[in-house]
Design a protein around this motif. Sequence first.
Motif, short mmCIF file in Angstrom:
data_model
loop_
_atom_site.label_atom_id
_atom_site.label_comp_id
_atom_site.label_asym_id
_atom_site.label_seq_id
_atom_site.Cartn_x
_atom_site.Cartn_y
_atom_site.Cartn_z
N GLU A 7 -14.63 4.85 9.41
CA GLU A 7 -13.63 5.89 9.17
C GLU A 7 -12.29 5.51 9.80
N GLY A 8 -11.21 5.74 9.06
CA GLY A 8 -9.87 5.59 9.62
C GLY A 8 -9.49 4.17 9.96
N GLN A 9 -9.85 3.22 9.13
CA GLN A 9 -9.53 1.83 9.42
C GLN A 9 -8.12 1.50 8.91
N GLY A 52 -8.60 3.22 -2.66
CA GLY A 52 -9.26 4.33 -1.98
C GLY A 52 -8.26 5.32 -1.40
N LYS A 53 -8.74 6.19 -0.54
CA LYS A 53 -7.93 7.30 -0.03
C LYS A 53 -6.98 6.84 1.07
N GLU A 54 -5.70 7.11 0.88
CA GLU A 54 -4.65 6.87 1.86
C GLU A 54 -4.63 5.42 2.37
N PRO A 55 -4.39 4.47 1.48
CA PRO A 55 -4.36 3.07 1.90
C PRO A 55 -3.20 2.80 2.84
N ALA A 56 -3.42 1.94 3.81
CA ALA A 56 -2.38 1.61 4.80
C ALA A 56 -2.31 0.12 5.06
N GLY A 57 -3.41 -0.46 5.56
CA GLY A 57 -3.42 -1.87 5.92
C GLY A 57 -3.69 -2.76 4.72
N VAL A 58 -3.23 -4.00 4.82
CA VAL A 58 -3.43 -4.96 3.73
C VAL A 58 -3.37 -6.38 4.29
N ALA A 59 -4.19 -7.25 3.72
CA ALA A 59 -4.15 -8.67 4.05
C ALA A 59 -4.45 -9.47 2.79
N THR A 76 0.84 -1.20 0.00
CA THR A 76 0.00 0.00 0.00
C THR A 76 0.88 1.25 0.00
N ASN A 77 0.55 2.18 -0.89
CA ASN A 77 1.26 3.45 -1.01
C ASN A 77 0.32 4.57 -0.57
N GLN A 78 0.50 5.04 0.67
CA GLN A 78 -0.49 5.91 1.27
C GLN A 78 -0.59 7.28 0.60
N ALA A 126 -7.21 4.24 4.95
CA ALA A 126 -7.21 4.92 6.24
C ALA A 126 -7.73 6.35 6.16
N GLY A 127 -7.58 6.98 5.01
CA GLY A 127 -8.06 8.36 4.88
C GLY A 127 -9.49 8.45 4.41
N GLY A 128 -10.12 7.33 4.19
CA GLY A 128 -11.51 7.32 3.75
C GLY A 128 -12.36 6.46 4.66
N SER A 129 -13.42 5.93 4.16
CA SER A 129 -14.33 5.09 4.94
C SER A 129 -14.66 3.83 4.17
N SER A 130 -13.60 3.17 3.69
CA SER A 130 -13.84 2.01 2.85
C SER A 130 -12.65 1.07 2.89
N ILE A 131 -12.89 -0.14 2.37
CA ILE A 131 -11.81 -1.06 2.05
C ILE A 131 -11.91 -1.34 0.55
#
Length: 322
Positions: free
Chosen positions: A100-102, A57-64, A33-35, A77-82
Motif C-alpha cells: 500500500e502507498g508505494q 492504477g490508482k493515483e500513480p506517482a513513481g516511475v522508472a 505519471t498523472n496522479q 500510490a493510491g492503490g496496492s500495485s505497480i
Amino acid sequence: MKRTIFFCAGEAAALVAAFFACAAWGEPFAYITNQKDDSVSVIDTASGEVRATLKVGKEPAGVAVSRDGSRVVVTNAGGSSITLIDGRNQRVAAEIATGEGQVGVAIDPEGRFAYVADWYGRAVSVVDLDERAVVRRLAAGNVPAGLMLAPGGSHLYVANRDDDAIAEMNPATGETLRTVKVGKHPFGIALDPAGELLFSANVESDDVSIVEVRTLSVIATVKVGERPYAVAYMAPYQRLFVTNQYDNTVSVIDVESRKVVDTVAVGEYPEGIALHPDGIHIYVANWFDNTVSVINGLSLKVERTIATGNGSRAFGEFIGGI
C-alpha cells in the motif's frame, strides 16, 4: 556569454553509449505519471508530443524506465500495485500486486527486478518483472521514499524520509550496510554516474545534501528554494538541478563550488525531474500546471512546455537510455 565545453574521452564514450542504448526504440520516451487522472503521458522527446496516454492504477506517482527503454514501472500510490508498461509498443503489460502507498521505484541494470519503496510498511518490495510477482521484502527505515541503485546494481540507496537519513543496502541480501544523516525529510535522491557522489533533496530543511559515497558522509549542504523535492545531475558539467515545489523553480547547483549558480522558473509545483540521454536537456513535471518543462541545461532556459495529464508528478528516472 557562451561556454565552451571539452569532453574527456570517457565522457564522450558514455554519451555515445547512451545514444546507442536507446537506438533500438528510436528517440527515447518520457513517461509522466498523472496522479489525478490515473494515467501516464508518453512523450516522444524528439517531437515533444504526447504519443499516448495510458490508463494505469490508482493515483500513480513513481516511475522508472529500464536502461534500454523496454520496461517501465509505475507505482500506484493510491492503490496496492505497480503497473508494468512495455516500452517497445507503449502498452500496459501487467498490473502487479505489491504494498500500500508505494512511491519510489528503481529498476536493476538488467531490467529484471524492480525495487519499490513501501511508504507505510518500512520496507522495499523486490518485484521479479519476468514472473510478475513480489519475491522478497527488504526491511527499510521510516517512510522510505526515493530509491537509487548504484552503477552495476551492487548497492541500493533508500531515502528514509522520517529518519532524516539515507540508507545503503545490499539488494541481494537486504542487509543495511551504512546510514548517513542528511537534512530534514529527504525525498528524491540521485547518484553521479561513477557512484562517487550522492545527492539528496531535503524537503523540510530547504536544502540539498551532497554525500561522499566512499565514506558515506555529508561533505556539503546547499540551501535551495522552498520544499526541494527531487534532483537530476548533469555529470560532464557538474550541474545539479533541484525542483522547488513551493517556489515553482529549479535551482541549479555547481557541484564543484557547491553553490547555487542560477534559478530557472518552470511550471507550478514542480516535482519529478530527469536528464535526457543527450546529457543536456532536463525534463521537469509540474504537478499543478499539468505540464512538463524542458530546460536546456547549458543555456538554463526553458525551451519547451508540454501539456500532459492531471497532476503530473513523474517521481523517478522517467526517461530511458541514461
